[in-house]
Structures are given as C-alpha cells and as structure tokens.
Design a protein around this motif. Structure first.
Motif, PDB file in Angstrom:
ATOM      1  N   LEU A   1      61.807-121.314  78.466  1.00  0.00           N
ATOM      2  CA  LEU A   1      62.882-121.928  79.233  1.00  0.00           C
ATOM      3  C   LEU A   1      62.854-121.600  80.715  1.00  0.00           C
ATOM      4  N   GLY A   2      61.951-120.739  81.141  1.00  0.00           N
ATOM      5  CA  GLY A   2      61.904-120.355  82.544  1.00  0.00           C
ATOM      6  C   GLY A   2      62.674-119.078  82.797  1.00  0.00           C
ATOM      7  N   PRO A   3      62.720-118.622  84.044  1.00  0.00           N
ATOM      8  CA  PRO A   3      63.341-117.334  84.374  1.00  0.00           C
ATOM      9  C   PRO A   3      64.792-117.252  83.921  1.00  0.00           C
ATOM     10  N   PHE A   4      65.190-116.052  83.489  1.00  0.00           N
ATOM     11  CA  PHE A   4      66.573-115.821  83.095  1.00  0.00           C
ATOM     12  C   PHE A   4      67.483-116.156  84.274  1.00  0.00           C
ATOM     13  N   PRO A   5      68.568-116.908  84.067  1.00  0.00           N
ATOM     14  CA  PRO A   5      69.317-117.457  85.203  1.00  0.00           C
ATOM     15  C   PRO A   5      70.353-116.550  85.847  1.00  0.00           C
ATOM     16  N   PHE A   6      70.591-115.349  85.312  1.00  0.00           N
ATOM     17  CA  PHE A   6      71.683-114.528  85.828  1.00  0.00           C
ATOM     18  C   PHE A   6      71.195-113.153  86.278  1.00  0.00           C
ATOM     19  N   GLU A   7      72.132-112.390  86.845  1.00  0.00           N
ATOM     20  CA  GLU A   7      71.795-111.098  87.446  1.00  0.00           C
ATOM     21  C   GLU A   7      71.519-110.019  86.416  1.00  0.00           C
ATOM     22  N   ALA A   8      71.986-110.193  85.184  1.00  0.00           N
ATOM     23  CA  ALA A   8      71.808-109.179  84.149  1.00  0.00           C
ATOM     24  C   ALA A   8      72.111-109.812  82.796  1.00  0.00           C
ATOM     25  N   TYR A   9      71.725-109.111  81.746  1.00  0.00           N
ATOM     26  CA  TYR A   9      72.088-109.531  80.393  1.00  0.00           C
ATOM     27  C   TYR A   9      72.418-108.282  79.597  1.00  0.00           C
ATOM     28  N   GLY A  10      73.198-108.471  78.563  1.00  0.00           N
ATOM     29  CA  GLY A  10      73.510-107.352  77.693  1.00  0.00           C
ATOM     30  C   GLY A  10      74.379-107.789  76.536  1.00  0.00           C
ATOM     31  N   ILE A  11      74.654-106.843  75.652  1.00  0.00           N
ATOM     32  CA  ILE A  11      75.415-107.107  74.436  1.00  0.00           C
ATOM     33  C   ILE A  11      76.616-106.172  74.373  1.00  0.00           C
ATOM     34  N   LEU A  12      77.745-106.731  73.962  1.00  0.00           N
ATOM     35  CA  LEU A  12      78.975-105.968  73.774  1.00  0.00           C
ATOM     36  C   LEU A  12      79.416-106.095  72.323  1.00  0.00           C
ATOM     37  N   PRO A  13      79.115-105.110  71.472  1.00  0.00           N
ATOM     38  CA  PRO A  13      79.656-105.141  70.111  1.00  0.00           C
ATOM     39  C   PRO A  13      81.103-104.635  70.134  1.00  0.00           C
TER      40      PRO A  13
ATOM     41  N   PHE B   1      87.843-112.048  64.829  1.00  0.00           N
ATOM     42  CA  PHE B   1      87.344-113.292  65.400  1.00  0.00           C
ATOM     43  C   PHE B   1      86.407-113.941  64.397  1.00  0.00           C
ATOM     44  N   ALA B   2      86.476-115.273  64.380  1.00  0.00           N
ATOM     45  CA  ALA B   2      85.837-116.027  63.304  1.00  0.00           C
ATOM     46  C   ALA B   2      84.413-116.436  63.657  1.00  0.00           C
ATOM     47  N   PHE B   3      83.655-115.547  64.245  1.00  0.00           N
ATOM     48  CA  PHE B   3      82.268-115.836  64.585  1.00  0.00           C
ATOM     49  C   PHE B   3      81.500-114.523  64.599  1.00  0.00           C
ATOM     50  N   THR B   4      80.185-114.632  64.584  1.00  0.00           N
ATOM     51  CA  THR B   4      79.346-113.439  64.622  1.00  0.00           C
ATOM     52  C   THR B   4      79.092-112.987  66.051  1.00  0.00           C
ATOM     53  N   GLY B   5      78.755-113.935  66.918  1.00  0.00           N
ATOM     54  CA  GLY B   5      78.501-113.627  68.314  1.00  0.00           C
ATOM     55  C   GLY B   5      79.045-114.729  69.195  1.00  0.00           C
ATOM     56  N   LEU B   6      79.304-114.402  70.459  1.00  0.00           N
ATOM     57  CA  LEU B   6      79.822-115.391  71.400  1.00  0.00           C
ATOM     58  C   LEU B   6      79.177-115.146  72.755  1.00  0.00           C
ATOM     59  N   GLU B   7      78.705-116.236  73.378  1.00  0.00           N
ATOM     60  CA  GLU B   7      77.868-116.173  74.566  1.00  0.00           C
ATOM     61  C   GLU B   7      78.642-115.960  75.858  1.00  0.00           C
ATOM     62  N   THR B   8      79.552-114.986  75.920  1.00  0.00           N
ATOM     63  CA  THR B   8      80.247-114.719  77.174  1.00  0.00           C
ATOM     64  C   THR B   8      79.214-114.300  78.232  1.00  0.00           C
ATOM     65  N   GLN B   9      79.345-114.863  79.424  1.00  0.00           N
ATOM     66  CA  GLN B   9      78.266-114.857  80.411  1.00  0.00           C
ATOM     67  C   GLN B   9      77.844-113.452  80.832  1.00  0.00           C
TER      68      GLN B   9
ATOM     69  N   GLY C   1      67.539-111.331  64.105  1.00  0.00           N
ATOM     70  CA  GLY C   1      66.761-111.724  65.282  1.00  0.00           C
ATOM     71  C   GLY C   1      66.974-113.166  65.696  1.00  0.00           C
ATOM     72  N   SER C   2      67.046-114.075  64.719  1.00  0.00           N
ATOM     73  CA  SER C   2      67.216-115.488  65.041  1.00  0.00           C
ATOM     74  C   SER C   2      68.575-115.745  65.678  1.00  0.00           C
ATOM     75  N   HIS C   3      69.604-115.083  65.155  1.00  0.00           N
ATOM     76  CA  HIS C   3      70.931-115.271  65.729  1.00  0.00           C
ATOM     77  C   HIS C   3      71.026-114.645  67.115  1.00  0.00           C
ATOM     78  N   MET C   4      70.385-113.495  67.320  1.00  0.00           N
ATOM     79  CA  MET C   4      70.371-112.895  68.645  1.00  0.00           C
ATOM     80  C   MET C   4      69.697-113.825  69.653  1.00  0.00           C
ATOM     81  N   MET C   5      68.628-114.513  69.216  1.00  0.00           N
ATOM     82  CA  MET C   5      67.978-115.478  70.097  1.00  0.00           C
ATOM     83  C   MET C   5      68.910-116.653  70.370  1.00  0.00           C
ATOM     84  N   HIS C   6      69.631-117.101  69.353  1.00  0.00           N
ATOM     85  CA  HIS C   6      70.602-118.179  69.542  1.00  0.00           C
ATOM     86  C   HIS C   6      71.561-117.840  70.685  1.00  0.00           C
ATOM     87  N   GLU C   7      72.154-116.645  70.634  1.00  0.00           N
ATOM     88  CA  GLU C   7      73.122-116.266  71.665  1.00  0.00           C
ATOM     89  C   GLU C   7      72.448-116.083  73.024  1.00  0.00           C
TER      90      GLU C   7
END
Length: 506
Positions: free
Chosen positions: A255-267, A276-284, A302-308
């Motif tokens: 998809l090309g370079p990651f578009p934001f200044e950082a990435y991470g996960i908040l469990p 909450f009625a979902f496993t993960g949510l793509e908050t920016q 792994g597949s779901h982590m890639m989805h998010e």
C-alpha cells in the motif's frame, strides 16, 4: 450578561432533527460550516469517575449564521463561548445549538469553547465511551464521538486535533498522535498533550486513562511504534505486540509508506463482553483492542491485526465521504487481512487455505447476503456492519483484480490512496479511479458488483456458482430478481446485498 436560564435552555424536539442527510445516519453532522480544528481537554476525576471536558472548536461558516449546531449527547454543558464571549446555548435531540450575540460571518474562522462534564458509565442510546476498571477508552465509530466531545460528528468533516489528558499520577492519560508536552501539577496530577499531525475524522479519536505501561519500538524506516498496555497484562500481551513491525513492512509493500507519524495498539483493560461489541477498532495511530483477543497465538490473530492496520490507509488516511462508503474501509481491510493470512499458510476455521478458496465460498453466499443485507454499497444503519460490507466488499475487490489483473489492481489501489490521502472519498471516486488507471470504463462492471440485486459472474471463474436464496422472513420479498435501485449520489442503478458483522471471521 446573558442569564443562566438562557445559557442552559433545553429546546424540545421539533420532530425531524437537522443534519447532513447522510444516507445511513441522516441526523449526524451539521450544515453551514466546516470544522477546522479541535483542541480538546479531558480531566479525569478518579473519585467520581467522571470527566471534566473542554472543547475548543475552530469552525469556518460558509454563510451568515444566526446560530450554529454541534452534535452532542449525554454531555452536561456548563458554559459556551464564541471567540471568548459568553454565548447562549440549548440542547435538543442530539444537538447543541450555539447562538452568539452577533451572527457568525461567512469565511471567517471562529472559536467555539464548550465546557462540560461527562460520565463514561452513563447509559445512553449509543455511546463512544468504553469504561474500564481504572478509567476509560474511546470507541466513537460510527455515531458515538459526540457523546465524548461536542463536534461535527461526520467522517466527511475531518479536522486537526490536539488533545490534553489530565489524570492522577498513578494513572496515565494517553491519546492518538504524538506526545508533545508533559506538565506535572503539584496536586498529584499530570497533563499530557498530544498532537495529530494529519487531519482526522471524529469517529477515529482515541483518548484513554488507565494503569498503563508504554512500550516503544521501531518499525520500518524508523517509524515510531507506541503500544499503550495495561501494566498488569504487559508480559502476556508482548508476543502479540511484537508482531506489528513485520506487519507494517508487509502492509507498506502493498500500500505504500505508512501515512501517519506513529502506530501502536491500545488493549483497553477490560474483557467485559458488553464493554464494546468488536474485537478491534482503528482509532487513528492507536488501535483499540480487547486484550483477551491478543492473548491468542499468531495464526488466530495475525489476520485481524492486519485488518486493523490496513485501516490506517483505508478509513483513517482516506476516510469515507458518507457512511454508505464504509465498504471501502472494511472491504479493503478484509481483503488484505485475508491475503496476509493465506500467504502465511494459516487455514481459516472453515479449512480454506487460499484467498481464491475463501472468495469462492463467499461468492456462493452472494445472493443470500444481497437478499439479507442489501447491496455492498447500500447499507442501512441496522446492517452497516454486516459481513456484506466486510468480506462482501473484499469479494468486490477480488472480482476487480480478476478482471484487470494483479498489476493494474495494485496501481488502482496506490493511485486511489495517493489521490485522496488525508481526505475523503466516495464509492464513485473509487470507480472513477479504477477506470482511469485500468484504461477502460469499469463503471458498469463495478455497479453490478456494488449495487446489483444478483451476484454477477466472477471474471476468470465460469465454474463458480451462487447458491439459492432461502425462505425470506415474513414481509420480505423472497425474489432476488434484478430491479431498480438508487445509488448514494441519487442516480439510478441495478439493485441490491448482506449478514452479521464480519471482521472477526478473518
């Protein structure tokens, strides 16, 4: 000075609620202005478990306005100012109406300051708060951000965000974006300020307070990866969090370079099934997860982590112009999440081992899903998160790739992401881009897949068949015959699409 009674008046509902007229959530959003920036402050009071909030909203009216409306629900508004001067305000339905002493002028940026209190545990018709044992997190999608802060709550009005979070020193206040300032107060409380470098839709805001540990690591080409982990769970979640760097490398290759200044996960620190009625949510820049999910082995997550992660491109960087364009987010996230799964040789729960096998199975359900949930690009509020927007959307992308070839498909994807980077796009924008890049008119082909009542033939796979539609529920049409529909842009097309929310089935 305006009287307190006028400042806090409550206006009864007059029937239909004004809004942008979105085809899925007509009352969300507001006309007459654009939001340019939000400067938000959240002060968490551990003794009452409430939040004292201040929202400074910079808006630019597009015409003279005697009053301006924000989306707001469940917020106890204490005061409103316009460019520093007290303004009258009133609440009705899910709106906060602000009436200044003189009208808002067209094309002149103005600051609205709203001081309010919120209870993350409040029972509301819908909410963006996720209460946790020691604080809260935020899950605004699709229509909950305005229960957290007053806003123009529609993804079509992206803006800049600065967020300050104050919490007791025993806890940590975090938000999406980059930490730019830490101020320790003398009363055992600390304020941390975060800035999002790129515009953001209101539904993608993340703010959280809890007993967290920050894990920092480095992704491809030095990209900061910041995970915010419940301290008591840090060790058990580390194997899952350590997967992100390699996942980023894979996603960037497609998809090309990651578009934001950082990435991470908040469990978020809760495994409450009702939280909450979902496993993960793509908050920016800071994806929200249920921690229990991340305790599973890599082939199961792994597949779901890639989805998010893919949502950083489809959904966060390029956001839907309307909620009916959600398939662009979820279809792409599912498509690449599944591609990642099968490239790694992880069979799904049904035993499929290749993307083509999975798509053939989904193809067989096509008419049933269209009967149950409408067309891929024609959701309702009730079925917005059905599988038709997810794996059904992935099936559309698979069909497009089969028609134009993998190389042309990759060029379509990158061109679309580049063209609408940090903005909004419609389904029509995607179809137009695909046609331009492929060098052929794909409008009819994609219309059939996105709006048709019947599942079209799969290019290159004449042997694939669609199963019959089962008995329709009482009052519903049992026929899947082709018929007329209306596209979100108001033009005519051929109809159709669905099933239950599908991102967890990757």
């Amino acid at each position: 000075m305006l009287s307190a009674a006028l400042l806090s008046a409550s206006v009864p509902s007059a029937g239909a609620v004004a809004g942008l007229g979105d085809p899925v959530f007509p009352s969300l959003g507001n006309t007459g202005y654009r939001a340019l920036a939000y400067d938000l402050a959240f002060d968490y009071r551990a003794d009452t478990r409430t939040v004292a909030g201040t929202a400074v909203i910079t808006a630019r009216p597009d015409r003279t306005l005697a009053r301006l409306e924000l989306d707001a629900l469940g917020l106890t508004v204490r005061a409103v100012r316009v460019d520093g001067r007290p303004a009258a305000f009133a609440t009705h339905d899910e709106k906060l109406t602000v009436t200044p002493t003189s009208p808002f002028r067209p094309d002149v940026a103005t600051e609205l300051t709203v001081e309010y209190t919120a209870d993350p545990r409040a029972r509301l018709p819908h909410t963006g708060w996720v209460p946790t044992p020691d604080g809260f997190a935020v899950a605004g999608q699709p229509d909950g951000a305005h229960t957290v802060f007053p806003c123009n709550d529609h993804p079509g009005d992206k803006a800049r965000f600065t967020i300050a979070v104050t919490a007791p020193d025993a806890l940590l206040g975090v938000a999406g974006g980059e930490l730019t300032q830490t101020e320790r107060h003398g009363d055992g409380r600390t304020t941390r300020r975060y800035v999002s470098r790129e515009p953001m839709a209101t539904e993608l805001v993340q703010v959280s307070v809890g007993d967290y540990t920050v894990r920092e690591r480095t992704g491809p080409h030095g990209l900061p990866v910041r995970d915010v982990v419940p301290t008591a769970r840090a060790a058990e979640l580390e194997p899952a969090l350590a997967l992100t760097a390699d996942q980023l490398t894979w996603a960037e290759a497609h998809l090309g370079p990651f578009p934001f200044e950082a990435y991470g996960i908040l469990p978020a620190d809760t495994d409450d099934p009702d939280a909450f009625a979902f496993t993960g949510l793509e908050t920016q820049t800071l994806t929200l997860y249920k921690p229990g999910f991340l305790r599973r082995p890599e082939p199961e997550i792994g597949s779901h982590m890639m989805h998010e992660l893919v949502h950083s491109w489809f959904g966060d960087s390029v956001s839907p112009a309307r909620w009916s364009d959600l398939w662009l987010n979820e279809g792409h996230a599912d498509f690449y999440g599944l591609l990642y799964r099968y490239e790694r040789g992880w069979p799904d729960t049904a035993g499929h081992t290749t993307l083509a096998d999975r798509m053939r199975a989904v193809y067989g359900l096509g008419d049933q899903w269209r009967h149950d949930s409408g067309a891929v690009a024609s959701p309702t509020a009730a079925n917005l998160f059905d599988s038709q927007r997810y794996t059904g959307g992935a099936l559309v992308l698979f069909a497009l790739r089969e028609k134009v070839g993998a190389d042309a498909f990759d060029r379509i994807e990158r061109t679309f992401l580049s063209r609408y980077r940090y903005g909004n796009a419609t389904t029509e924008d995607y179809v137009r881009t695909a046609s331009e890049v492929a060098g052929e008119d794909l409008g009819g082909f994609l219309d059939d897949w996105l709006y048709g009542l019947r599942t079209p033939p799969m290019p290159g796979h004449p042997d694939w068949t669609v199963g019959p539609v089962g008995a329709a529920p009482d009052g519903a049409a049992a026929s899947g015959a082709a018929g007329a529909v209306t596209r979100p842009d108001g033009s005519a097309g051929t109809g159709g699409a669905g099933v239950p929310r599908g991102s967890g089935t990757l």
